[in-house]
Design an enzyme around this catalytic site. Sequence first.
Site, short mmCIF file in Angstrom:
data_model
loop_
_atom_site.label_atom_id
_atom_site.label_comp_id
_atom_site.label_asym_id
_atom_site.label_seq_id
_atom_site.Cartn_x
_atom_site.Cartn_y
_atom_site.Cartn_z
N THR A 149 0.83 -1.21 0.00
CA THR A 149 0.00 0.00 0.00
C THR A 149 0.86 1.26 0.00
OG1 THR A 149 -1.59 -1.24 1.31
CG2 THR A 149 -1.91 1.13 1.22
N VAL A 150 1.79 1.35 0.93
CA VAL A 150 2.57 2.59 1.07
C VAL A 150 3.69 2.66 0.03
CG1 VAL A 150 3.83 4.10 2.66
CG2 VAL A 150 2.02 2.63 3.54
N ILE A 179 -0.05 13.64 8.75
CA ILE A 179 0.06 14.79 9.67
C ILE A 179 1.53 14.94 10.09
CG2 ILE A 179 -0.73 15.80 11.85
CD1 ILE A 179 -3.19 14.02 11.74
N GLU A 191 -6.95 -4.46 8.69
CA GLU A 191 -6.33 -5.70 8.21
C GLU A 191 -7.31 -6.87 8.42
OE1 GLU A 191 -3.04 -5.80 7.09
OE2 GLU A 191 -3.11 -3.63 7.28
N ASP A 248 -1.34 -0.26 17.67
CA ASP A 248 -0.88 0.72 16.67
C ASP A 248 -0.78 2.12 17.29
OD1 ASP A 248 -0.64 1.55 13.66
OD2 ASP A 248 -2.24 2.81 14.48
N LYS A 261 2.70 4.45 18.12
CA LYS A 261 2.85 5.84 17.65
C LYS A 261 3.09 6.79 18.83
CE LYS A 261 -0.08 5.09 13.63
NZ LYS A 261 -1.47 5.08 13.15
N GLY A 285 -3.35 5.12 4.59
CA GLY A 285 -3.62 5.03 3.16
C GLY A 285 -2.34 5.26 2.36
N1 LIG Z 1 -0.98 1.30 5.20
C1 LIG Z 1 -0.93 2.47 5.80
O1 LIG Z 1 -1.84 3.28 5.68
C2 LIG Z 1 0.26 2.84 6.66
C3 LIG Z 1 0.30 4.11 7.27
C4 LIG Z 1 1.43 4.47 8.02
C5 LIG Z 1 2.47 3.57 8.16
N2 LIG Z 1 2.38 2.33 7.57
C6 LIG Z 1 3.49 1.41 7.74
O2 LIG Z 1 4.15 1.23 6.49
C7 LIG Z 1 4.66 -0.08 6.39
C8 LIG Z 1 4.10 -0.76 5.14
O3 LIG Z 1 2.69 -0.89 5.25
P1 LIG Z 1 1.78 -1.33 4.00
O4 LIG Z 1 0.38 -1.06 4.41
O5 LIG Z 1 2.30 -0.73 2.75
O6 LIG Z 1 2.03 -2.91 3.98
P2 LIG Z 1 1.60 -3.94 2.84
O7 LIG Z 1 0.62 -3.34 1.91
O8 LIG Z 1 1.23 -5.20 3.54
O9 LIG Z 1 2.95 -4.18 2.01
C9 LIG Z 1 4.06 -4.76 2.61
C10 LIG Z 1 5.18 -4.88 1.59
O10 LIG Z 1 6.33 -5.33 2.30
C11 LIG Z 1 6.96 -6.37 1.53
N3 LIG Z 1 7.78 -7.18 2.43
C12 LIG Z 1 7.41 -7.85 3.55
N4 LIG Z 1 8.48 -8.42 4.14
C13 LIG Z 1 9.55 -8.07 3.38
C14 LIG Z 1 10.94 -8.34 3.47
N5 LIG Z 1 11.46 -9.06 4.45
N6 LIG Z 1 11.76 -7.83 2.51
C15 LIG Z 1 11.27 -7.07 1.50
N7 LIG Z 1 9.95 -6.79 1.36
C16 LIG Z 1 9.11 -7.29 2.30
C17 LIG Z 1 5.81 -7.08 0.87
O11 LIG Z 1 6.31 -7.80 -0.23
P3 LIG Z 1 5.33 -8.58 -1.27
O12 LIG Z 1 4.74 -7.48 -2.10
O13 LIG Z 1 6.24 -9.45 -2.02
O14 LIG Z 1 4.33 -9.29 -0.41
C18 LIG Z 1 4.92 -5.89 0.48
O15 LIG Z 1 5.34 -5.34 -0.75
C19 LIG Z 1 4.27 -0.78 7.71
O16 LIG Z 1 5.32 -0.65 8.61
C20 LIG Z 1 3.09 0.02 8.20
O17 LIG Z 1 2.94 -0.03 9.60
C21 LIG Z 1 1.31 1.96 6.83
#
Ligand SMILES: NC(=O)c1ccc[n+]([C@@H]2O[C@H](COP(=O)([O-])OP(=O)(O)OC[C@H]3O[C@@H](n4cnc5c(N)ncnc54)[C@H](OP(=O)(O)O)[C@@H]3O)[C@@H](O)[C@H]2O)c1
Length: 419
Positions: free
Chosen positions: A32-33, A146, A200, A211, A215, A313
């Site tokens: 996502t990010v 933010i 999730e 979470d 933070k 997001g």
């Molecule tokens: N989603 C939000 O709104 C949000 C907001 C603020 C902060 N965050 C933080 O941002 C981070 C990412 O969140 P997300 O929502 O983008 O997660 P996500 O959609 O589940 O994507 C996770 C990504 O990480 C990859 N991955 C997992 N383990 C890995 C490893 N060991 N080496 C390399 N790649 C790996 C996955 O690979 P594959 O594609 O191959 O599965 C996937 O591309 C998290 O720490 C989350 O807490 C998220």
Amino acid sequence: METIEIIDNKVEKVKISYSETTQVIGLFGFGTVGSGLYHVLQNSPTTKARIKKVCIKNAFKERSLNSKFFSTNPNDILDDPEINLVVELIDNADDAYLIVKTALLHGKSVVSGNKTMLAHHLEELIEIQKKTGSALLYDASACGSIPIIRNLEEYYDNDLLLSIRGILNGSSNYILSRVFQHNDDYNFALKKAQELGFAESDPSFDVMGFDALFKLVILAVHGFGTYVYPNDAFNCGIHNLSVHDIRYAKEKGLKIKLVATLTKFGKNCITLFVMPTFVSADDYIYNVEDEYNGVVIEGAFYEKQFMFGKGAGGHPTGSAVLSDITARFHDYRYEYKKRKYFNYPEYSTDVVLEVFIRYHDIVDLSIFGIEEVIEKYNGRDHRWMIAKVKLSSLIKVKDLITKLNLFIAYTGKIEYSEK
Ligand SMILES: NC(=O)c1ccc[n+]([C@@H]2O[C@H](COP(=O)([O-])OP(=O)(O)OC[C@H]3O[C@@H](n4cnc5c(N)ncnc54)[C@H](OP(=O)(O)O)[C@@H]3O)[C@@H](O)[C@H]2O)c1
């Protein structure tokens, strides 16, 4: 890029070097990010940054970019001398810790959004930055778009700050909005949040308050300089919320929000916790609805200030990551000013909170070591009590609260010790 400078009292056109250096990014994660950041970068053509390689976990997943960009070998990024900025956006905190630590030790700058990893390893990562001179930025890790961390670091860089309080988790706030504004049942609202991608498939991280706590731990470091290990703090979520609790709040003209509270007290102490909290209409966060976040900052002399925005997001968070990337371009780094220049406060759980406890069996209340009963109700199908409880006692029974299916909400009243 040319710029004007005055040299020896003459106006000269000079070239400044930073505009010619491009940041070469090694990106970890394209979920996502990660993919959100990619699109944000494409729409920010003046940013001097290019993604050279993306490291992902699953080599066989279909991707929207050419396969030559992708690798499953972290060393393709960590050992590439051309890559000067590592952006870590993966969903696994243990792997993220190894990636971030290795990159910093290799002298690369790092941007991360991983609050779980940061909340557990921040002290060590601060020390590594000190020793190596490399920099780690993570504004995206708390409250998405933010810009709270950099503001705490730069604007609130004095000891006037008294409290930071707010809604730091978009998923649980979305669920509560559905419940309070649309009369949805909790489980239906949770399902809807999952369908929309706000929660999730395993929502416990969000709805149980982890979470928001992670933070808050990060904000405590930047707001006050104090690091609190997450296991030493109290977080309690909305997962046990029932119709009885909702009816109680509505009858009193209140809403229930999952609120993170961090406050300074006594000579030099802070306390913090995350709990469902009754919020009245005159509170700034009362109207923070859906997946939005809102943070109220309070200080001596300026009183209250309020920051509001999208807390999650791909694109909102991607834009916060972009801001960290450009900040590194200008050589910005967190100085951890509150730790460096101030006698930072001690973390204390020696405070008494007034809480609403909904329970089934009176025996269950014995776990709390209740200090004083304020009010109680014994209905046919449910019972509640408003009581004063020590925060230190709540921490001890954190797991039991879920097991016994108790619902706890903070009324907003707190008593501090004389510390
Ligand atoms: N989603 C939000 O709104 C949000 C907001 C603020 C902060 N965050 C933080 O941002 C981070 C990412 O969140 P997300 O929502 O983008 O997660 P996500 O959609 O589940 O994507 C996770 C990504 O990480 C990859 N991955 C997992 N383990 C890995 C490893 N060991 N080496 C390399 N790649 C790996 C996955 O690979 P594959 O594609 O191959 O599965 C996937 O591309 C998290 O720490 C989350 O807490 C998220």
